[in-house]
Scaffold this motif. Structure first.
Motif, PDB file in Angstrom:
ATOM      1  N   VAL A 284      42.684  68.957  73.183  1.00 51.17           N
ATOM      2  CA  VAL A 284      42.576  67.549  72.803  1.00 51.17           C
ATOM      3  C   VAL A 284      41.631  66.807  73.750  1.00 51.17           C
ATOM      4  O   VAL A 284      40.808  65.979  73.322  1.00 51.17           O
ATOM      5  CB  VAL A 284      43.970  66.886  72.791  1.00 51.17           C
ATOM      6  N   ALA A 285      41.715  67.107  75.046  1.00 50.46           N
ATOM      7  CA  ALA A 285      40.836  66.458  76.026  1.00 50.46           C
ATOM      8  C   ALA A 285      39.373  66.787  75.744  1.00 50.46           C
ATOM      9  O   ALA A 285      38.500  65.905  75.812  1.00 50.46           O
ATOM     10  CB  ALA A 285      41.216  66.896  77.431  1.00 50.46           C
ATOM     11  N   LEU A 286      39.091  68.043  75.410  1.00 46.07           N
ATOM     12  CA  LEU A 286      37.718  68.435  75.097  1.00 46.07           C
ATOM     13  C   LEU A 286      37.223  67.746  73.837  1.00 46.07           C
ATOM     14  O   LEU A 286      36.053  67.350  73.749  1.00 46.07           O
ATOM     15  CB  LEU A 286      37.634  69.956  74.938  1.00 46.07           C
ATOM     16  N   LEU A 287      38.114  67.587  72.878  1.00 44.35           N
ATOM     17  CA  LEU A 287      37.752  66.925  71.627  1.00 44.35           C
ATOM     18  C   LEU A 287      37.316  65.485  71.879  1.00 44.35           C
ATOM     19  O   LEU A 287      36.259  65.035  71.397  1.00 44.35           O
ATOM     20  CB  LEU A 287      38.948  66.965  70.666  1.00 44.35           C
ATOM     21  N   PHE A 288      38.092  64.767  72.677  1.00 41.65           N
ATOM     22  CA  PHE A 288      37.758  63.365  72.934  1.00 41.65           C
ATOM     23  C   PHE A 288      36.645  63.228  73.974  1.00 41.65           C
ATOM     24  O   PHE A 288      35.916  62.227  73.970  1.00 41.65           O
ATOM     25  CB  PHE A 288      39.015  62.606  73.367  1.00 41.65           C
ATOM     26  N   SER A 289      36.479  64.227  74.822  1.00 41.85           N
ATOM     27  CA  SER A 289      35.344  64.215  75.737  1.00 41.85           C
ATOM     28  C   SER A 289      34.035  64.354  74.969  1.00 41.85           C
ATOM     29  O   SER A 289      33.043  63.672  75.272  1.00 41.85           O
ATOM     30  CB  SER A 289      35.482  65.359  76.748  1.00 41.85           C
ATOM     31  N   ALA A 290      34.040  65.245  73.976  1.00 44.83           N
ATOM     32  CA  ALA A 290      32.849  65.401  73.136  1.00 44.83           C
ATOM     33  C   ALA A 290      32.554  64.117  72.364  1.00 44.83           C
ATOM     34  O   ALA A 290      31.395  63.722  72.202  1.00 44.83           O
ATOM     35  CB  ALA A 290      33.052  66.565  72.169  1.00 44.83           C
ATOM     36  N   ARG A 291      33.612  63.442  71.915  1.00 46.88           N
ATOM     37  CA  ARG A 291      33.425  62.182  71.197  1.00 46.88           C
ATOM     38  C   ARG A 291      32.808  61.131  72.117  1.00 46.88           C
ATOM     39  O   ARG A 291      31.863  60.431  71.746  1.00 46.88           O
ATOM     40  CB  ARG A 291      34.776  61.695  70.657  1.00 46.88           C
ATOM     41  N   ALA A 292      33.351  61.034  73.350  1.00 52.44           N
ATOM     42  CA  ALA A 292      32.824  60.050  74.298  1.00 52.44           C
ATOM     43  C   ALA A 292      31.365  60.332  74.627  1.00 52.44           C
ATOM     44  O   ALA A 292      30.553  59.403  74.778  1.00 52.44           O
ATOM     45  CB  ALA A 292      33.672  60.059  75.569  1.00 52.44           C
ATOM     46  N   ASN A 293      31.016  61.611  74.724  1.00 52.16           N
ATOM     47  CA  ASN A 293      29.636  61.984  75.007  1.00 52.16           C
ATOM     48  C   ASN A 293      28.704  61.566  73.875  1.00 52.16           C
ATOM     49  O   ASN A 293      27.588  61.083  74.108  1.00 52.16           O
ATOM     50  CB  ASN A 293      29.551  63.491  75.243  1.00 52.16           C
ATOM     51  N   LYS A 294      29.168  61.729  72.628  1.00 57.92           N
ATOM     52  CA  LYS A 294      28.360  61.312  71.476  1.00 57.92           C
ATOM     53  C   LYS A 294      28.174  59.796  71.461  1.00 57.92           C
ATOM     54  O   LYS A 294      27.078  59.290  71.191  1.00 57.92           O
ATOM     55  CB  LYS A 294      29.023  61.769  70.172  1.00 57.92           C
TER      56      LYS A 294
ATOM     57  N   PRO B  71      26.221  59.711  65.893  1.00 56.56           N
ATOM     58  CA  PRO B  71      27.300  59.410  64.946  1.00 56.56           C
ATOM     59  C   PRO B  71      28.603  60.102  65.346  1.00 56.56           C
ATOM     60  O   PRO B  71      28.584  61.236  65.828  1.00 56.56           O
ATOM     61  CB  PRO B  71      26.789  59.968  63.616  1.00 56.56           C
ATOM     62  N   VAL B  72      29.723  59.432  65.146  1.00 55.78           N
ATOM     63  CA  VAL B  72      31.039  60.017  65.427  1.00 55.78           C
ATOM     64  C   VAL B  72      31.972  59.757  64.259  1.00 55.78           C
ATOM     65  O   VAL B  72      31.743  58.859  63.443  1.00 55.78           O
ATOM     66  CB  VAL B  72      31.661  59.433  66.716  1.00 55.78           C
ATOM     67  N   LYS B  73      33.030  60.550  64.211  1.00 60.38           N
ATOM     68  CA  LYS B  73      34.061  60.329  63.206  1.00 60.38           C
ATOM     69  C   LYS B  73      34.838  59.056  63.542  1.00 60.38           C
ATOM     70  O   LYS B  73      34.849  58.609  64.691  1.00 60.38           O
ATOM     71  CB  LYS B  73      35.051  61.500  63.181  1.00 60.38           C
ATOM     72  N   PRO B  74      35.545  58.482  62.579  1.00 59.54           N
ATOM     73  CA  PRO B  74      36.474  57.388  62.909  1.00 59.54           C
ATOM     74  C   PRO B  74      37.518  57.876  63.902  1.00 59.54           C
ATOM     75  O   PRO B  74      37.877  59.057  63.922  1.00 59.54           O
ATOM     76  CB  PRO B  74      37.111  57.056  61.553  1.00 59.54           C
ATOM     77  N   LEU B  75      38.022  56.980  64.731  1.00 59.51           N
ATOM     78  CA  LEU B  75      38.972  57.361  65.775  1.00 59.51           C
ATOM     79  C   LEU B  75      40.211  58.015  65.184  1.00 59.51           C
ATOM     80  O   LEU B  75      40.732  58.985  65.733  1.00 59.51           O
ATOM     81  CB  LEU B  75      39.363  56.124  66.593  1.00 59.51           C
ATOM     82  N   TRP B  76      40.682  57.476  64.042  1.00 59.84           N
ATOM     83  CA  TRP B  76      41.881  58.049  63.436  1.00 59.84           C
ATOM     84  C   TRP B  76      41.645  59.501  63.012  1.00 59.84           C
ATOM     85  O   TRP B  76      42.546  60.335  63.077  1.00 59.84           O
ATOM     86  CB  TRP B  76      42.349  57.218  62.247  1.00 59.84           C
ATOM     87  N   ALA B  77      40.403  59.824  62.597  1.00 55.76           N
ATOM     88  CA  ALA B  77      40.087  61.197  62.185  1.00 55.76           C
ATOM     89  C   ALA B  77      40.141  62.140  63.389  1.00 55.76           C
ATOM     90  O   ALA B  77      40.629  63.273  63.285  1.00 55.76           O
ATOM     91  CB  ALA B  77      38.710  61.239  61.534  1.00 55.76           C
ATOM     92  N   GLU B  78      39.641  61.685  64.536  1.00 58.47           N
ATOM     93  CA  GLU B  78      39.712  62.499  65.751  1.00 58.47           C
ATOM     94  C   GLU B  78      41.165  62.740  66.148  1.00 58.47           C
ATOM     95  O   GLU B  78      41.536  63.834  66.577  1.00 58.47           O
ATOM     96  CB  GLU B  78      38.977  61.787  66.901  1.00 58.47           C
ATOM     97  N   ILE B  79      42.008  61.699  66.000  1.00 54.90           N
ATOM     98  CA  ILE B  79      43.426  61.833  66.348  1.00 54.90           C
ATOM     99  C   ILE B  79      44.108  62.850  65.431  1.00 54.90           C
ATOM    100  O   ILE B  79      44.898  63.685  65.873  1.00 54.90           O
ATOM    101  CB  ILE B  79      44.132  60.467  66.269  1.00 54.90           C
ATOM    102  N   VAL B  80      43.779  62.795  64.127  1.00 50.88           N
ATOM    103  CA  VAL B  80      44.374  63.729  63.169  1.00 50.88           C
ATOM    104  C   VAL B  80      43.977  65.164  63.506  1.00 50.88           C
ATOM    105  O   VAL B  80      44.821  66.070  63.543  1.00 50.88           O
ATOM    106  CB  VAL B  80      43.944  63.380  61.731  1.00 50.88           C
ATOM    107  N   ILE B  81      42.688  65.382  63.784  1.00 54.33           N
ATOM    108  CA  ILE B  81      42.221  66.731  64.111  1.00 54.33           C
ATOM    109  C   ILE B  81      42.858  67.219  65.410  1.00 54.33           C
ATOM    110  O   ILE B  81      43.290  68.372  65.526  1.00 54.33           O
ATOM    111  CB  ILE B  81      40.684  66.756  64.216  1.00 54.33           C
ATOM    112  N   GLY B  82      42.952  66.329  66.410  1.00 48.83           N
ATOM    113  CA  GLY B  82      43.595  66.692  67.667  1.00 48.83           C
ATOM    114  C   GLY B  82      45.053  67.074  67.466  1.00 48.83           C
ATOM    115  O   GLY B  82      45.546  68.037  68.066  1.00 48.83           O
TER     116      GLY B  82
END
Length: 438
Positions: free
Chosen positions: A211-221, A227-238
């Motif tokens: 989960v940390a890597l997922l949101f780290s990649a999002r923050a980097n983007k 472009p990034v996914k909506p925050l709720w989509a990242e939470i669902v995938i995590g």
């Protein structure tokens, strides 16, 4: 493309008339990955029905996981081989040679040379080092023949298929060598596991890291205004990833150590099993080894110059060479890496059997290639993923295990596996034509 204005500045979207997107499209999931997961789930459900619920028991899932490891480890290396537009038909035979070297080191050579007892842990580590070195050197040798002498990889490794299988035979004089060192055997599966408590800790750590890597990649983007996914989509995938990891751990922890095994272990310590005492196997060391290989190979593919050169060469070898990439030396390194992974798979395969046998690794070359191709690696080069190859290996092993459980004869099993391989390539071709046509 996903609107990122709300992620950066908190303001309204720049285009209020932008078309709405469906739930699945906003998750931006890989359709090929979803297809493979769907196929895997379907295979499991069908065999579970055919076996009266026995296929999805904790015991069978545990066995399925340790049976998949050796082929999956080699499949990660085969991705790089195929991406660079080569093929390696010698992996099964090379595994036999590496296994023979490691077995002879433990049972004959080192005990005679050094006087070490079979139970000495140093014996296992020395044997493993020798097996990995042999695999790497032979892989590099084959890569040099391909890269510098220009011999097609198909011919080099076809010759290797015949040569290395019989080198292994001569090293052992055709004998089965065993039993192997107990420390060595711990890499095979049931003889080496974390146990229930340590498995839960490992699972929780893995879920948090994922989960940390997922949101780290999002923050980097976001930082680079990609472009990034909506925050709720990242939470669902995590949440899905974390649930999958913890669910897998829960299933393995549900496989309890048989009472007779506990009695034997306690008796060896001069004790009796306490009333009501139970213990679970948990995560096997071999599965942890596969996870480590998967992470390392993914990092190499996505984060290193070596990985970028591999995919650039596979996409267009002439352009890669003109841009300054030493494609000959790259070929040597890719085949050397494949040899190293074959040696590692040999550790797991021999440890699971607790001995070296002459038929170890037989037909593994076909299983490894099939796993990579089913996982989405394009035979034309330039395209492939590590997670896809591992999932392909899992699908292949699930098919074989399921057919064995329902009593399908071995020849028919091979017919089905071969048919699935051809079908997977056909589906992949159709998919790429559709995507390319859009």
């Amino acid at each position: 493309m996903t609107d990122t204005s709300t992620e950066r500045g908190g303001g309204p979207p720049s285009s209020p008339t932008a078309p709405s997107r469906s739930f699945l499209s906003q998750l931006e999931l890989d359709l090929r990955l979803l297809g493979m997961l769907g196929a895997f789930v379907l295979v499991c459900l069908v065999f579970n029905l055919m076996t009266g619920g026995q296929f999805l028991t904790p015991r069978n899932i545990f066995n399925l996981s340790i049976q998949t490891v050796s082929v999956a480890i080699m499949a990660t290396g085969m991705v790089f081989i195929i991406v660079t537009r080569h093929i390696d038909l010698a992996v099964g035979a090379l595994l036999a040679t590496c296994s023979a070297v490691m077995a002879m080191m433990q049972v004959r050579w080192l005990p005679e040379l050094m006087g070490w007892d079979l139970g000495n842990p140093a014996l296992a580590w020395a044997a493993i080092a020798a097996g990995l070195a042999v695999g790497t050197l032979i892989g590099a040798f084959q890569g040099a023949l391909v890269g510098y002498l220009g011999i097609p990889a198909f011919i080099v490794t076809l010759g290797g298929l015949l040569v290395w299988r019989n080198v292994g035979w001569y090293l052992t004089s055709g004998q089965t060598i065993g039993p192997l060192n107990p420390t060595f055997q711990s890499f095979g599966g049931i003889n080496g596991t974390l146990g229930e408590g340590a498995s839960w800790i490992a699972g929780l750590v893995a879920a948090l890291v994922a989960v940390a890597l997922l949101f780290s990649a999002r923050a980097n983007k976001v930082r680079h205004e990609f472009p990034v996914k909506p925050l709720w989509a990242e939470i669902v995938i995590g949440a899905i990833v974390a649930a999958a990891i913890l669910g897998f751990v829960a299933v393995l922890n549900a496989y309890e150590v048989p009472a007779r095994v506990l009695e034997r272990e306690f008796a060896a310590r001069g004790e009796t099993v306490p009333e009501g005492y139970t213990a679970a196997y948990g995560i096997p060391y071999s599965v942890l080894l596969l996870i480590g290989v998967a992470v390392a190979m993914t990092v190499i593919a996505r984060r290193t110059r070596f990985g970028r050169y591999i995919f650039a060469t596979g996409g267009n070898p002439d352009a890669a060479q003109l841009s300054g990439i030493n494609t000959r030396w790259l070929t040597v390194k890719v085949f050397a890496l494949m040899g190293f992974l074959v040696g590692l798979a040999g550790v797991v395969a021999a440890a699971r059997l607790t001995n070296h046998s002459n038929d170890i690794g037989t037909l593994d070359e076909l299983r490894v290639i099939a796993a990579a191709v089913i996982g989405g690696t394009a035979l034309s080069g330039g395209i492939g993923t590590i997670y896809g190859a591992i999932l392909g290996a899992l699908i292949m092993q699930s098919l074989q295990s399921g057919m064995a459980m329902v009593g399908v004869e071995s020849p028919l099993q091979n017919i089905v596996v071969g048919s699935v391989l051809v079908l997977a390539v056909l589906i992949d071709l159709i998919y790429r034509r559709r995507v390319g046509g859009k």
